[in-house]
Scaffold this motif. Structure first.
Motif, mmCIF file in Angstrom:
data_model
loop_
_atom_site.group_PDB
_atom_site.id
_atom_site.type_symbol
_atom_site.label_atom_id
_atom_site.label_comp_id
_atom_site.label_asym_id
_atom_site.label_seq_id
_atom_site.Cartn_x
_atom_site.Cartn_y
_atom_site.Cartn_z
ATOM 1 N N ARG A 75 0.841 -1.201 0.000
ATOM 2 C CA ARG A 75 0.000 0.000 0.000
ATOM 3 C C ARG A 75 0.872 1.245 0.000
ATOM 4 O O ARG A 75 1.881 1.305 0.698
ATOM 5 C CB ARG A 75 -0.907 0.020 1.227
ATOM 6 N N PRO A 76 0.476 2.253 -0.762
ATOM 7 C CA PRO A 76 1.268 3.485 -0.785
ATOM 8 C C PRO A 76 1.244 4.173 0.574
ATOM 9 O O PRO A 76 0.243 4.158 1.277
ATOM 10 C CB PRO A 76 0.573 4.352 -1.841
ATOM 11 N N GLY A 77 2.371 4.735 0.933
ATOM 12 C CA GLY A 77 2.465 5.521 2.155
ATOM 13 C C GLY A 77 2.748 4.723 3.415
ATOM 14 O O GLY A 77 2.801 5.294 4.503
ATOM 15 N N MET A 78 2.948 3.416 3.301
ATOM 16 C CA MET A 78 3.236 2.607 4.486
ATOM 17 C C MET A 78 4.681 2.847 4.917
ATOM 18 O O MET A 78 5.597 2.756 4.116
ATOM 19 C CB MET A 78 3.028 1.119 4.219
ATOM 20 N N THR A 79 4.847 3.166 6.171
ATOM 21 C CA THR A 79 6.177 3.404 6.733
ATOM 22 C C THR A 79 6.555 2.213 7.620
ATOM 23 O O THR A 79 5.687 1.422 8.004
ATOM 24 C CB THR A 79 6.179 4.678 7.589
ATOM 25 N N PRO A 80 7.825 2.102 7.964
ATOM 26 C CA PRO A 80 8.210 1.041 8.907
ATOM 27 C C PRO A 80 7.447 1.141 10.240
ATOM 28 O O PRO A 80 7.106 0.120 10.831
ATOM 29 C CB PRO A 80 9.714 1.259 9.099
ATOM 30 N N ASP A 81 7.169 2.362 10.687
ATOM 31 C CA ASP A 81 6.398 2.527 11.930
ATOM 32 C C ASP A 81 4.979 2.003 11.780
ATOM 33 O O ASP A 81 4.431 1.399 12.702
ATOM 34 C CB ASP A 81 6.361 4.002 12.356
ATOM 35 N N SER A 82 4.370 2.232 10.625
ATOM 36 C CA SER A 82 3.022 1.725 10.371
ATOM 37 C C SER A 82 3.009 0.203 10.357
ATOM 38 O O SER A 82 2.117 -0.421 10.934
ATOM 39 C CB SER A 82 2.488 2.235 9.031
ATOM 40 N N ILE A 111 -10.711 -3.029 21.391
ATOM 41 C CA ILE A 111 -10.503 -1.586 21.265
ATOM 42 C C ILE A 111 -9.049 -1.279 20.921
ATOM 43 O O ILE A 111 -8.757 -0.483 20.019
ATOM 44 C CB ILE A 111 -10.935 -0.854 22.556
ATOM 45 N N PHE A 112 -8.125 -1.916 21.628
ATOM 46 C CA PHE A 112 -6.697 -1.668 21.417
ATOM 47 C C PHE A 112 -6.292 -2.008 19.982
ATOM 48 O O PHE A 112 -5.780 -1.162 19.242
ATOM 49 C CB PHE A 112 -5.881 -2.488 22.419
ATOM 50 N N SER A 113 -6.530 -3.244 19.597
ATOM 51 C CA SER A 113 -6.050 -3.692 18.284
ATOM 52 C C SER A 113 -6.805 -3.055 17.132
ATOM 53 O O SER A 113 -6.191 -2.632 16.146
ATOM 54 C CB SER A 113 -6.137 -5.216 18.184
ATOM 55 N N SER A 114 -8.129 -2.973 17.225
ATOM 56 C CA SER A 114 -8.882 -2.417 16.095
ATOM 57 C C SER A 114 -8.579 -0.940 15.887
ATOM 58 O O SER A 114 -8.549 -0.472 14.750
ATOM 59 C CB SER A 114 -10.382 -2.653 16.269
ATOM 60 N N SER A 115 -8.328 -0.207 16.975
ATOM 61 C CA SER A 115 -8.004 1.213 16.795
ATOM 62 C C SER A 115 -6.651 1.372 16.106
ATOM 63 O O SER A 115 -6.487 2.234 15.240
ATOM 64 C CB SER A 115 -8.034 1.956 18.137
ATOM 65 N N LEU A 150 -4.565 1.911 8.546
ATOM 66 C CA LEU A 150 -5.224 1.886 7.231
ATOM 67 C C LEU A 150 -5.704 3.263 6.777
ATOM 68 O O LEU A 150 -5.659 3.575 5.591
ATOM 69 C CB LEU A 150 -6.401 0.912 7.252
ATOM 70 N N ALA A 151 -6.202 4.065 7.702
ATOM 71 C CA ALA A 151 -6.799 5.349 7.307
ATOM 72 C C ALA A 151 -6.630 6.374 8.423
ATOM 73 O O ALA A 151 -7.597 6.797 9.051
ATOM 74 C CB ALA A 151 -8.271 5.156 6.968
ATOM 75 N N ARG A 152 -5.398 6.766 8.655
ATOM 76 C CA ARG A 152 -5.097 7.689 9.758
ATOM 77 C C ARG A 152 -5.932 8.965 9.682
ATOM 78 O O ARG A 152 -6.415 9.454 10.690
ATOM 79 C CB ARG A 152 -3.614 8.039 9.771
ATOM 80 N N ASP A 153 -6.105 9.505 8.488
ATOM 81 C CA ASP A 153 -6.822 10.772 8.361
ATOM 82 C C ASP A 153 -8.283 10.657 8.783
ATOM 83 O O ASP A 153 -8.824 11.565 9.395
ATOM 84 C CB ASP A 153 -6.736 11.295 6.929
ATOM 85 N N ARG A 154 -8.927 9.548 8.466
ATOM 86 C CA ARG A 154 -10.342 9.364 8.806
ATOM 87 C C ARG A 154 -10.555 8.955 10.253
ATOM 88 O O ARG A 154 -11.616 9.207 10.813
ATOM 89 C CB ARG A 154 -10.990 8.330 7.895
ATOM 90 N N PHE A 155 -9.570 8.297 10.860
ATOM 91 C CA PHE A 155 -9.754 7.746 12.199
ATOM 92 C C PHE A 155 -8.797 8.336 13.226
ATOM 93 O O PHE A 155 -8.501 7.710 14.232
ATOM 94 C CB PHE A 155 -9.603 6.222 12.161
ATOM 95 N N ARG A 156 -8.348 9.536 12.988
ATOM 96 C CA ARG A 156 -7.399 10.184 13.893
ATOM 97 C C ARG A 156 -7.919 10.224 15.331
ATOM 98 O O ARG A 156 -7.160 10.124 16.286
ATOM 99 C CB ARG A 156 -7.091 11.602 13.397
ATOM 100 N N PHE A 157 -9.221 10.328 15.508
ATOM 101 C CA PHE A 157 -9.832 10.398 16.833
ATOM 102 C C PHE A 157 -9.592 9.116 17.652
ATOM 103 O O PHE A 157 -9.746 9.112 18.875
ATOM 104 C CB PHE A 157 -11.335 10.675 16.736
ATOM 105 N N LEU A 158 -9.210 8.028 16.990
ATOM 106 C CA LEU A 158 -8.982 6.775 17.699
ATOM 107 C C LEU A 158 -7.643 6.746 18.439
ATOM 108 O O LEU A 158 -7.455 5.900 19.318
ATOM 109 C CB LEU A 158 -9.042 5.594 16.725
#
Length: 117
Positions: free
Chosen positions: A29-36, A79-83, A89-97
């Motif tokens: 996937r584009p934009g995947m970093t080692p941290d991700s 909660i831990f793993s799914s967040s 997968l979508a940091r911009d949409r789920f930043r609140f998690l």
């Protein structure tokens, strides 16, 4: 089989599946970093660990019907793993998690600590 056993088995299965996706599909996937990638691996591992732990707890006569431990470990693990998975997968949409992840971890820890008593 108890609900705790079935939940544990489901966690372990999803953990293995998400780990396989992380090892093979996520890296493309584009934009995947080692941290991700590392965060994904952590979330997948915790699903497997918690799944196996719930299955073991369900076999113990004293703890199989514990009113707090199983639900806390299951809810906290979910909660831990799914967040984390959603953030990767979508940091911009789920930043609140982001702030919710430690709450899940705290719930897991509380569940395990409750098994001491």
């Amino acid at each position: 089989m108890t609900l705790l056993w079935k939940t544990g088995a489901a966690f372990a299965a999803v953990g293995v599946l998400s780990g396989a996706f992380g090892a093979h599909g996520l890296r493309k996937r584009p934009g995947m970093t080692p941290d991700s990638i590392h965060a994904w691996e952590t979330a997948s591992s915790y699903l497997v660990y918690n799944g196996l732990a719930m299955m073991l707890v369900s076999l113990h006569p004293r703890f199989a019907s514990h009113r707090f431990a199983g639900p806390a470990i299951a809810a906290g693990g979910l909660i831990f793993s799914s967040s984390i998975l959603a953030l990767v997968l979508a940091r911009d949409r789920f930043r609140f998690l982001g702030p919710i992840t430690p709450l899940g971890g705290s719930m897991m820890i509380a569940g395990y600590i409750s098994l001491i008593f």
